[in-house]
Every structure is written in structure tokens, then in C-alpha cells.
Design an enzyme around this catalytic site. Sequence first.
Site, PDB file in Angstrom:
ATOM      1  N   ARG A 228     -28.672   5.090  37.998  1.00  0.00           N
ATOM      2  CA  ARG A 228     -27.847   4.921  36.790  1.00  0.00           C
ATOM      3  C   ARG A 228     -26.442   5.482  36.974  1.00  0.00           C
ATOM      4  NH1 ARG A 228     -26.803   8.204  32.087  1.00  0.00           N
ATOM      5  NH2 ARG A 228     -28.149   9.837  32.926  1.00  0.00           N
TER       6      ARG A 228
ATOM      7  N   ARG B  12     -24.634   9.774  41.274  1.00  0.00           N
ATOM      8  CA  ARG B  12     -25.562  10.897  41.142  1.00  0.00           C
ATOM      9  C   ARG B  12     -26.582  10.986  42.273  1.00  0.00           C
ATOM     10  NH1 ARG B  12     -26.921  11.030  34.647  1.00  0.00           N
ATOM     11  NH2 ARG B  12     -24.937  11.973  34.021  1.00  0.00           N
TER      12      ARG B  12
ATOM     13  N   GLU C 237     -16.421  10.587  34.848  1.00  0.00           N
ATOM     14  CA  GLU C 237     -17.609  11.146  35.484  1.00  0.00           C
ATOM     15  C   GLU C 237     -17.857  10.461  36.819  1.00  0.00           C
ATOM     16  OE1 GLU C 237     -20.086  12.678  31.574  1.00  0.00           O
ATOM     17  OE2 GLU C 237     -20.720  10.826  32.529  1.00  0.00           O
TER      18      GLU C 237
ATOM     19  N   HIS D 292     -30.685  14.623  38.277  1.00  0.00           N
ATOM     20  CA  HIS D 292     -29.326  15.072  37.964  1.00  0.00           C
ATOM     21  C   HIS D 292     -28.927  16.130  38.983  1.00  0.00           C
ATOM     22  CE1 HIS D 292     -25.797  16.530  35.872  1.00  0.00           C
ATOM     23  NE2 HIS D 292     -25.908  15.523  35.027  1.00  0.00           N
TER      24      HIS D 292
ATOM     25  N   HIS E 166     -34.236  13.783  35.843  1.00  0.00           N
ATOM     26  CA  HIS E 166     -33.354  13.571  34.696  1.00  0.00           C
ATOM     27  C   HIS E 166     -33.579  12.253  33.977  1.00  0.00           C
ATOM     28  CE1 HIS E 166     -29.815  14.103  32.255  1.00  0.00           C
ATOM     29  NE2 HIS E 166     -29.218  13.041  32.752  1.00  0.00           N
TER      30      HIS E 166
END
Length: 511
Positions: free
Chosen positions: A382, A286, A119, A235, A347
Site C-alpha cells: 500500500r 513502506r 509521505e 509499518h 500494520h
Amino acid sequence: MPSINTPDMTTDVLIIGAGLAGLTVALSLPEHLHITILSKGPLHECASAWAQGGIAAVLDEDDELEAHVQDTLIAGAGLCDETAVRRILAQGPQAIAWLQEHGVCFDTEADGRLHLTREGGHSARRIAHVADHTGQAVHQSLLQACASRGHITRQASSPAAELLLDGQRRCAGASVRLADGRHQRLLASHTVLATGGMGQIYASTTNPSCATGDGIALAWRAGCTVRDLEFMQFHPTALHIAGRALGLVSEALRGEGATLHLPDAEGKPGERFMLRHDERAELAPRDIVARAIDIEMRSRELPHVLLDISHRSRDWLARHFPSVMALCAAHGIDIASQAIPVAPCAHYACGGVQANTDGSTGVPGLYAVGEVARTGLHGANRLASNSLLECVVMGRAAALRIATQPALMHSSIHSTYRNQGKGLSHKTLPEMQRALQQLMQTHVGIVRSNHSLIAAAKQLVLWRAQWRGVDLDLRNQLALCSLMVDAALQRHNSVGAHCNLDWPPLEAAVV
């Protein structure tokens, strides 16, 4: 607050929240302790169950812990607590093994090894997963495990209304609003906040309805320190149709080669744009991807951008991303042949109640684990799939600490709630909630400014005066929003998930 009108109940350990963090604590505690788990709504409703991607851990022989640490520190934009990062990430393999022992069947290769995906922000494949519904699979397994333990009581539709303190300012449990509307005091030697995040304070979010930040507000009223609330992660890719966010589109799609495009004149994938914003393109952290999408949408007045993975076969997509396929199909989109309309939405809360990696807080007897806690793991942003790992590692560590602590004998138990009397409002409760969500979406979103934050702060002061007598959940949200806005105003630089147009990036700021 309404008067308590049911007899007090006692338990050894009270866990407020039935997501992955709370269930991990319960299953890791000794069986001689009586444990009560409270869920704000139905037991199956929590953010953990909605997590799609997976759990990050160093499991491949070509990967190493130091690489995972560095990826986390980079994603956190220099504001992580490196000690906490190393302590939590080092437990990754043990956390995966513990979940497997409790019935979680992660996807495997033909030779039996775990199938690992990648990811954004990760330099290697290290995401263990169950197709694209990892959270649901993990949560169901742990719920079933809890149901089989006689010393664990699960209580649905019972939100905590306040934390209770004794005469020495130690946490003594909580007052609980029961499903029938009555209130009851649940007294406990140890109380664990595992209430999750706060995405529902925004109009557009991937979070379930229970994610209203109650745990942070309750802990703050009880005297806990809260930190880093300005770092609300958006997100990058939620399914977005007709101006509404309709569900999460897993970051793992980009890890498997999905690309972001501007829509062309016919609404089909046109120009790829991420390389203009970061050399890592779709695999940047992100905060970078979310801001890049937001910039493109604002500058071009677009309702969304397009995420395209149609180069993958239908069979491959059905194996790896059945949940995303089903979500999109329910809205008339075949991801094997069509691009997905996506836009960022609220998110994950990177900040929360200041806690050590074992969940202990500044209030004796009170622990905070999972998303409600701020350990320093995430810093300003994060890294994908570190959150479920944090839940398991913190949950197990909190249980170990609790098991070694003596039972507390409480006296002179008192409330942390202060009734401030009735206020005035011409709005209904749903109207007030929508107004608050829209205020945060507009003024405290992906991109902020001093002007927008000051406007939000003034409106929140007005509402807190007008709405004093409203529903306690809304009061918690008002307090939480005020804390977040105050934190954002006090940070005089732009970093990670906090982007203020009136302050320079952290690297250029004069500290």
C-alpha cells in the site's frame, strides 16, 4: 454455536464495523432506509481512529492525478489493478470535500488552502491531514454525524458471529453476539462488511485489539473469494522499547525530514543507512523501508534503529506532531532533543475479500469496503495514506449501489457456521492467542522462507484439529492464518510486502 435465544430483528442495511468505511456507507445512504451499525467493541475503537498521517488526494495545482496513479502502481510493485487505482484516486478531491461537509477541519495554510504534507512513495505533497491525528478527527466527526441521524442505529460490543445465507445463496444478514452473551439474528436486505484489518494475528502490531480479520473469515465461509492475503504490510516505524511495540510513529515525520540511523556506541544517532538500500532513502515505499530496517537489525543484532527529527524546533513539532510527541513523552523520550527508537510491526492488510470498487462481492447482498476488501488498489504494497481515501470512496460508491438495488426477500435462511465438535488443548484461550501471534510473527513476518511457511502450515493444521471447540474469534483467526500461509506458499516470487528468501524478486522470476 450457541442457539439463538432472542427474537430476530430486521433492518434494511446491516453494516458490520464502525470505522471510517462503515460510517461513510451509513451517512451516504438515503434516509428512508433503516441502517444498523455493529461495532465489535466500543464505537470509538477502530483502526481508522488510530491513523495518524492523513488522506492522499491530488489537491495542489502543481500535482496531477497521473502522478498519484504512477506512485500507487510503483508502490504496489506491479500487482495493482490499474482500473481500480484510477477509479478510486480520481475521487480524491470529492472525498476530501465530502469529509469537510461532515465537519472534518483539515489543517490549512494562512491563505486558507489545505496544508499538504508528503509521505514515503509520493512524488508530491498531497496528504491532507489534521495535525498527526487525522484518523481520530475524521472518525469523531462521522460518529457525531451518525448520532444525529434518527434512521441510523449504532450497536456497540456486538460482534458478528456468522453471516446468514438464504436458499439462493444470497446474504441475508448476520448472527450477532450481544454484549450480554446472547445471540440474535439480524436480518437485512443488504449487508456490508467494514471490519478492518487483521494485524492482531501478529505479536507486534499497530492495530487495535478488534483488528483480528473476522470479516475475511466470515466472508470466506459464506463463499466469497479472498485474494492477496500474503501481502501484509509492516509499518517501518513503531515506537519500540524493551522489545515491545508501543504505538505508531507516523510516516509523515519522514516526509518532513526525519532520518533513520543506526545507534552508535552511546545509543545516539549514528550512521544513516537507507541510501544503501534505496536511492529514495527514507521516502522509499513502506515495504522497502521496513525490510531495510529489519535487515540492519538482524545483521547487527539490534533491538531497534533510531528515527531522528530533532533538527526541527519544539514549537514546530508541537504543531505538526502533537500525538507522536505525547506518545514518546509518555515513555520518557523528548523528540525535540532525542531520537526515537523504532522497529517495524504488522500494520495493514493489502489483500482481503475480493470486491469491486463499489464494494460488491461474489455473494449477492454482501458488500466489503475498506481494509477488509481487496479491490486491487494496493497491489503488493500500500502507498501511504491511500487507505483512508479508499474507505471514503468505496463507502460512498457502495451506498450509491445499495440505494439502487431492490430489497431482497429472504427465505430458508441458514447458517454458514459448522460446529466441528470439541477439541483438546492444555492451553487457556489467552495462551492460545499468544501462541498463534508468535507463530505468525516468527514464521510469516517481514521475511519468510519455504521452510518457515511449511512449519507454520503444519502447526496450524495441528491447532485447528486440537482447538475445534474454542472461542469463535480464535477459530476465525486460525482459518485466516491458514489462508494467509497457503497464499504465501503459492506465490513463487518475492514482491512487495511478501519477501520469501527461497524465491527471486518478481522481475527475475520465470512466470
